[in-house]
Write an enzyme that holds these catalytic residues in place. Structure first.
Site, PDB file in Angstrom:
ATOM      1  N   ARG A  56      54.990  47.322  18.725  1.00 20.44           N
ATOM      2  CA  ARG A  56      53.576  47.732  18.795  1.00 20.44           C
ATOM      3  C   ARG A  56      52.760  47.152  17.643  1.00 20.44           C
ATOM      4  O   ARG A  56      51.547  47.127  17.656  1.00 20.44           O
ATOM      5  CB  ARG A  56      53.450  49.258  18.831  1.00 20.44           C
ATOM      6  CG  ARG A  56      52.004  49.763  18.907  1.00 20.44           C
ATOM      7  CD  ARG A  56      51.875  51.155  19.522  1.00 20.44           C
ATOM      8  NE  ARG A  56      52.856  52.067  18.992  1.00 20.44           N
ATOM      9  CZ  ARG A  56      52.824  52.613  17.768  1.00 20.44           C
ATOM     10  NH1 ARG A  56      51.830  52.335  16.953  1.00 20.44           N
ATOM     11  NH2 ARG A  56      53.778  53.419  17.363  1.00 20.44           N
ATOM     12  N   TYR A 109      29.913  44.147  33.886  1.00 19.50           N
ATOM     13  CA  TYR A 109      31.039  44.569  34.717  1.00 19.50           C
ATOM     14  C   TYR A 109      30.974  46.092  34.924  1.00 19.50           C
ATOM     15  O   TYR A 109      30.687  46.833  33.968  1.00 19.50           O
ATOM     16  CB  TYR A 109      32.326  44.156  33.997  1.00 19.50           C
ATOM     17  CG  TYR A 109      33.585  44.598  34.677  1.00 19.50           C
ATOM     18  CD1 TYR A 109      33.963  44.039  35.891  1.00 19.50           C
ATOM     19  CD2 TYR A 109      34.399  45.571  34.113  1.00 19.50           C
ATOM     20  CE1 TYR A 109      35.123  44.439  36.517  1.00 19.50           C
ATOM     21  CE2 TYR A 109      35.566  45.976  34.727  1.00 19.50           C
ATOM     22  CZ  TYR A 109      35.919  45.415  35.938  1.00 19.50           C
ATOM     23  OH  TYR A 109      37.060  45.818  36.553  1.00 19.50           O
ATOM     24  N   ASP A 174      30.718  38.987  26.715  1.00 17.23           N
ATOM     25  CA  ASP A 174      31.813  38.910  27.674  1.00 17.23           C
ATOM     26  C   ASP A 174      31.715  37.536  28.345  1.00 17.23           C
ATOM     27  O   ASP A 174      30.765  37.259  29.081  1.00 17.23           O
ATOM     28  CB  ASP A 174      31.673  40.057  28.691  1.00 17.23           C
ATOM     29  CG  ASP A 174      32.859  40.151  29.633  1.00 17.23           C
ATOM     30  OD1 ASP A 174      33.433  39.091  29.961  1.00 17.23           O
ATOM     31  OD2 ASP A 174      33.204  41.270  30.048  1.00 17.23           O
ATOM     32  N   LYS A 199      41.526  37.369  34.706  1.00 17.39           N
ATOM     33  CA  LYS A 199      40.752  36.566  35.645  1.00 17.39           C
ATOM     34  C   LYS A 199      41.107  35.078  35.489  1.00 17.39           C
ATOM     35  O   LYS A 199      42.213  34.693  35.789  1.00 17.39           O
ATOM     36  CB  LYS A 199      39.265  36.846  35.448  1.00 17.39           C
ATOM     37  CG  LYS A 199      38.921  38.351  35.343  1.00 17.39           C
ATOM     38  CD  LYS A 199      39.197  39.123  36.613  1.00 17.39           C
ATOM     39  CE  LYS A 199      39.091  40.636  36.459  1.00 17.39           C
ATOM     40  NZ  LYS A 199      37.871  41.167  35.866  1.00 17.39           N
TER      41      LYS A 199
HETATM   42  C1  PLP Z   1      37.468  42.303  35.198  1.00 17.28           C
HETATM   43  C2  PLP Z   1      36.457  42.261  34.145  1.00 17.28           C
HETATM   44  C3  PLP Z   1      36.557  43.086  33.013  1.00 17.28           C
HETATM   45  C4  PLP Z   1      37.667  44.082  32.834  1.00 17.28           C
HETATM   46  O1  PLP Z   1      38.895  43.458  32.697  1.00 17.28           O
HETATM   47  P1  PLP Z   1      40.321  44.106  33.154  1.00 17.28           P
HETATM   48  O2  PLP Z   1      41.280  43.078  32.713  1.00 17.28           O
HETATM   49  O3  PLP Z   1      40.244  44.321  34.629  1.00 17.28           O
HETATM   50  O4  PLP Z   1      40.426  45.406  32.409  1.00 17.28           O
HETATM   51  C5  PLP Z   1      35.591  42.954  32.041  1.00 17.28           C
HETATM   52  N1  PLP Z   1      34.572  42.088  32.169  1.00 17.28           N
HETATM   53  C6  PLP Z   1      34.442  41.291  33.251  1.00 17.28           C
HETATM   54  C7  PLP Z   1      33.294  40.346  33.335  1.00 17.28           C
HETATM   55  C8  PLP Z   1      35.370  41.359  34.277  1.00 17.28           C
HETATM   56  O5  PLP Z   1      35.223  40.583  35.355  1.00 17.28           O
END
Ligand code: PLP
Length: 401
Positions: A56, A109, A174, A199
């Protein structure tokens, strides 16, 4: 795609390996004092001094992935988490030392929107229009948060102006939709660059992870949060994500090329009211896209007449997969009002352009002609299956009974 040609990134590839600890989740301790010193350094958010002690606290495979992300984002450090949402949560927790309010620009998101509204991670949220950020930022601002291109409307935020308007408040962007191939927010002074690695970075829709690229000081704070809360990236995920980074430039190039071709055909389609894609907007937005992105990417959304038609298109596709998530080799289509942005109330959805007839598409690596045929079939079929105007009015009216 200049960043990926950096020699230090390429050099890392050959030494990339799956490293686990000799005893599974802990490391053998020969010198207790040395291990204690290392333990203390890690608890402060620093790198291990020799012995990594426990899984961890530090994992070498995860550290290699972090180093690669820092490199491609042009920042000194990165900290990886179990998911994108764990990464957002960690930044909010770390930022809460600086103030009790986050100034954020919609849309973001759906999960981020939900977390900010809930205030679960500490700071409360103040939603602002991009050009009003400066009016909202004050001494209590813990963080300024934006997504560009934004999910799901592909709205573009001018990064240079954002950083300027944030003043001394730290800025988080983001960068999931653009990926480090098409956009490096740090070039414009953004402090924290976040990715849902689930993603595009993973790229095959089979891993969950999140990562924040930042400077060394933020990295220490984020590692402290990670150690305390345990939102760790699994080493196997880090291994797959590091491997994903190596093919990201070619995947992006191919998917973007197909997305552009679909977008240009869709704008001509009589059943499509609007197509949202970075660079398709006003001259002003196009200028921003040209300045801060190396291409418009492989995500777009489009608007059809109403909720029922949109839903039906999602249910009619055959080559394209009806699913949430994005950035996979498979093309994915989803209906934000029913799925990803369901937790955002209807009025807010309308205000930030997430209307009932909006569909979001993530273009993958299938042949563009197959994708086009599938999409137009699904649209035609959905229109043909709609009840006539009078019947539809009756159905809607009866739903209020
Ligand atoms: C999917 C997504 C998230 C969250 O990510 P996870 O890996 O599903 O927790 C945050 N920001 C954007 C733009 C996303 O597409």
């Amino acid at each position: 795609m200049p960043l990926f040609h950096r020699t230090e990134f390429v050099a890392q590839s050959s030494s990339h390996q799956y490293a686990s600890m000799a005893l599974g989740n802990s490391a053998p301790i020969e010198d207790v004092d040395a291990a204690a010193r290392s333990f203390e350094a890690m608890a402060r958010g620093q790198k291990p001094q020799g012995n990594p002690v426990y899984g961890r606290l530090h994992n070498e495979t995860v550290a290699q992935f972090e180093e690669a992300v820092a490199c491609v984002e042009g920042l000194s450090s990165a900290v990886a988490f179990s998911s994108g949402m764990a990464a957002v949560t960690a930044v909010l927790l770390a930022a809460s030392n600086r103030g009790d309010e986050v100034v954020a620009i919609r849309p973001v998101y759906g999960g981020t929107d939900h977390l900010l509204c809930d205030g679960l991670a500490g700071p409360k949220v103040c939603w602002a229009e991009a050009d009003e950020v400066a009016d909202e930022v004050g001494p209590n601002t813990a963080l300024v948060l934006a997504e560009t291109p934004a999910n799901p409307t592909l709205d573009v935020v001018d990064l240079r102006k954002l950083v300027d308007r944030a003043g001394r408040a730290p800025v988080l962007v983001d960068n999931t939709f653009a990926t480090p191939v098409l956009q490096n927010p740090a070039k414009f002074g953004v402090d924290l660059v976040l990715h849902s690695a689930s993603k595009y970075i993973g790229g095959h829709g089979d891993v969950l992870g999140g990562v924040v690229a930042c400077d060394a000081q933020w990295a220490e704070e984020l590692r402290r949060v990670r150690i305390a809360t345990g939102g760790l990236m699994h080493p196997m995920a880090a291994y797959l994500l590091r491997r994903g980074l190596s093919t990201l430039p070619v995947r992006m190039e191919a998917a973007q090329k197909a997305a552009m071709r679909l977008v240009f055909r869709l704008v001509e389609h009589p059943a499509v009211d609007e197509v949202y894609y970075p660079g398709l907007g006003s001259d002003e937005t196009s200028a921003v896209v040209d300045r801060q992105m190396d291409g418009p990417g492989a995500m777009f959304s489009f608007e059809v007449s109403d909720f029922d038609v949109a839903r039906s298109i999602m249910e009619s596709v055959q080559v394209i997969t009806a699913a949430v998530s994005l950035g996979s080799t498979d093309s994915l289509i989803q209906h934000p009002a029913s799925l990803t942005h369901r937790m955002v109330d209807e009025r807010t959805r309308d205000e930030c352009g997430v209307c009932d007839g909006l569909l979001r598409m993530s273009v993958g690596l299938e042949h563009v002609d197959d994708l086009w045929a599938d999409l137009t079939n699904a649209i035609d079929e959905s229109l043909a299956n709609q009840p006539g105007e009078s019947t539809r009015t009756r159905i809607n009216a009866s739903s209020f009974d």
